[in-house]
Design a protein around this motif. Sequence first.
Motif, mmCIF file in Angstrom:
data_model
loop_
_atom_site.group_PDB
_atom_site.id
_atom_site.type_symbol
_atom_site.label_atom_id
_atom_site.label_comp_id
_atom_site.label_asym_id
_atom_site.label_seq_id
_atom_site.Cartn_x
_atom_site.Cartn_y
_atom_site.Cartn_z
ATOM 1 N N ALA A 41 6.890 -10.843 7.761
ATOM 2 C CA ALA A 41 6.818 -10.103 5.696
ATOM 3 C C ALA A 41 5.014 -10.613 5.278
ATOM 4 O O ALA A 41 5.140 -11.909 6.569
ATOM 5 C CB ALA A 41 7.504 -11.254 5.440
ATOM 6 N N CYS A 42 5.020 -10.252 4.692
ATOM 7 C CA CYS A 42 3.346 -10.899 3.856
ATOM 8 C C CYS A 42 3.103 -12.394 3.417
ATOM 9 O O CYS A 42 4.686 -12.045 2.956
ATOM 10 C CB CYS A 42 2.619 -9.788 2.775
ATOM 11 S SG CYS A 42 0.911 -10.861 2.217
ATOM 12 N N PRO A 43 2.908 -13.169 3.669
ATOM 13 C CA PRO A 43 3.187 -14.539 2.643
ATOM 14 C C PRO A 43 3.094 -14.612 1.669
ATOM 15 O O PRO A 43 2.976 -15.510 0.836
ATOM 16 C CB PRO A 43 2.692 -15.767 4.336
ATOM 17 C CG PRO A 43 1.015 -14.688 4.411
ATOM 18 C CD PRO A 43 1.990 -13.789 4.456
ATOM 19 N N ALA A 44 2.267 -13.580 1.310
ATOM 20 C CA ALA A 44 2.001 -13.700 -0.030
ATOM 21 C C ALA A 44 2.213 -13.068 -1.574
ATOM 22 O O ALA A 44 1.650 -13.045 -2.408
ATOM 23 C CB ALA A 44 0.371 -14.041 -0.717
ATOM 24 N N CYS A 45 3.269 -12.059 -0.753
ATOM 25 C CA CYS A 45 3.925 -10.990 -2.076
ATOM 26 C C CYS A 45 4.905 -10.667 -1.366
ATOM 27 O O CYS A 45 5.747 -11.117 -0.113
ATOM 28 C CB CYS A 45 3.058 -9.690 -2.951
ATOM 29 S SG CYS A 45 2.250 -8.467 -0.627
ATOM 30 N N ARG A 46 5.247 -9.349 -1.898
ATOM 31 C CA ARG A 46 6.997 -8.720 -0.918
ATOM 32 C C ARG A 46 7.104 -7.736 0.298
ATOM 33 O O ARG A 46 8.067 -7.599 0.357
ATOM 34 C CB ARG A 46 7.928 -8.921 -2.677
ATOM 35 C CG ARG A 46 8.268 -9.790 -3.213
ATOM 36 C CD ARG A 46 8.895 -9.008 -4.447
ATOM 37 N NE ARG A 46 7.817 -8.348 -5.635
ATOM 38 C CZ ARG A 46 8.616 -8.028 -6.888
ATOM 39 N NH1 ARG A 46 9.292 -8.675 -7.268
ATOM 40 N NH2 ARG A 46 7.900 -6.793 -7.509
ATOM 41 N N THR A 57 -1.626 -7.629 -5.918
ATOM 42 C CA THR A 57 -3.188 -6.137 -5.807
ATOM 43 C C THR A 57 -2.987 -7.144 -4.657
ATOM 44 O O THR A 57 -4.066 -7.422 -3.848
ATOM 45 C CB THR A 57 -4.069 -7.144 -6.999
ATOM 46 O OG1 THR A 57 -3.937 -8.483 -7.322
ATOM 47 C CG2 THR A 57 -3.920 -6.071 -8.400
ATOM 48 N N CYS A 58 -1.962 -7.727 -4.070
ATOM 49 C CA CYS A 58 -2.156 -9.016 -2.178
ATOM 50 C C CYS A 58 -3.278 -7.988 -1.796
ATOM 51 O O CYS A 58 -2.750 -6.300 -1.426
ATOM 52 C CB CYS A 58 -1.289 -9.004 -2.308
ATOM 53 S SG CYS A 58 -0.800 -9.876 -0.395
ATOM 54 N N ARG A 59 -3.724 -8.399 -0.720
ATOM 55 C CA ARG A 59 -4.531 -7.485 0.310
ATOM 56 C C ARG A 59 -3.651 -7.814 1.728
ATOM 57 O O ARG A 59 -4.482 -6.849 2.578
ATOM 58 C CB ARG A 59 -5.918 -7.833 0.361
ATOM 59 C CG ARG A 59 -6.767 -7.034 -0.916
ATOM 60 C CD ARG A 59 -8.568 -7.304 -1.351
ATOM 61 N NE ARG A 59 -8.689 -7.262 0.369
ATOM 62 C CZ ARG A 59 -9.579 -6.064 0.215
ATOM 63 N NH1 ARG A 59 -9.310 -4.453 -0.638
ATOM 64 N NH2 ARG A 59 -10.027 -5.448 1.691
ATOM 65 N N HIS A 60 -2.840 -8.792 1.626
ATOM 66 C CA HIS A 60 -2.539 -8.748 2.701
ATOM 67 C C HIS A 60 -3.252 -9.807 3.353
ATOM 68 O O HIS A 60 -2.958 -9.450 5.048
ATOM 69 C CB HIS A 60 -1.089 -8.014 3.077
ATOM 70 C CG HIS A 60 -0.826 -6.932 2.592
ATOM 71 N ND1 HIS A 60 -0.155 -7.378 1.204
ATOM 72 C CD2 HIS A 60 -1.150 -5.487 1.712
ATOM 73 C CE1 HIS A 60 0.432 -6.559 0.367
ATOM 74 N NE2 HIS A 60 0.219 -5.032 1.160
ATOM 75 N N ASP A 61 -3.841 -10.604 3.625
ATOM 76 C CA ASP A 61 -5.098 -10.455 4.370
ATOM 77 C C ASP A 61 -4.631 -11.565 5.220
ATOM 78 O O ASP A 61 -4.632 -12.625 6.115
ATOM 79 C CB ASP A 61 -6.245 -11.116 3.415
ATOM 80 C CG ASP A 61 -6.874 -10.358 2.773
ATOM 81 O OD1 ASP A 61 -7.032 -9.927 3.288
ATOM 82 O OD2 ASP A 61 -7.928 -10.689 2.032
#
Length: 120
Positions: free
Chosen positions: A41-46, A91-95
């Motif tokens: 999972a992305c730590p910053a979004c769902r 708008t997360c870029r999943h960086d």
Amino acid sequence: MDPDETLAILDEEGEELVFDEFDATVLLGLTQGFDAATVSACPACRSRVLACVALVDLLRDTAMHPGGRELVELAEDAPTLHLYVQDLATTCRHDRWLDPGYTEWSEVLREVGDRPARSS
Ligand SMILES: [Zn+2]
């Protein structure tokens, strides 16, 4: 695209279910954010990668959500072992999503997802 679209769940062939904010919130609440079925999972979004078998078990253990049965069908009919959750309301870029799950997720989304990121 519909501004209410919040969360898309799709398989590798592009079969997808889209949930609005209310349904997504209820679904994530009932499943503890899909925690037991999450592969990566992305730590910053769902956005995340889900294991189909674990997802079916998770939904069967859960008080039935209106979208739950459709999601079980999507998981059971999926061509691979994974489903892909795309957070449409970020708008997360999943960086910071750095494990191999992200590579798999982004390849599937590039092939079949192709939704423009929400611009706001
Ligand atoms: Zn993200």
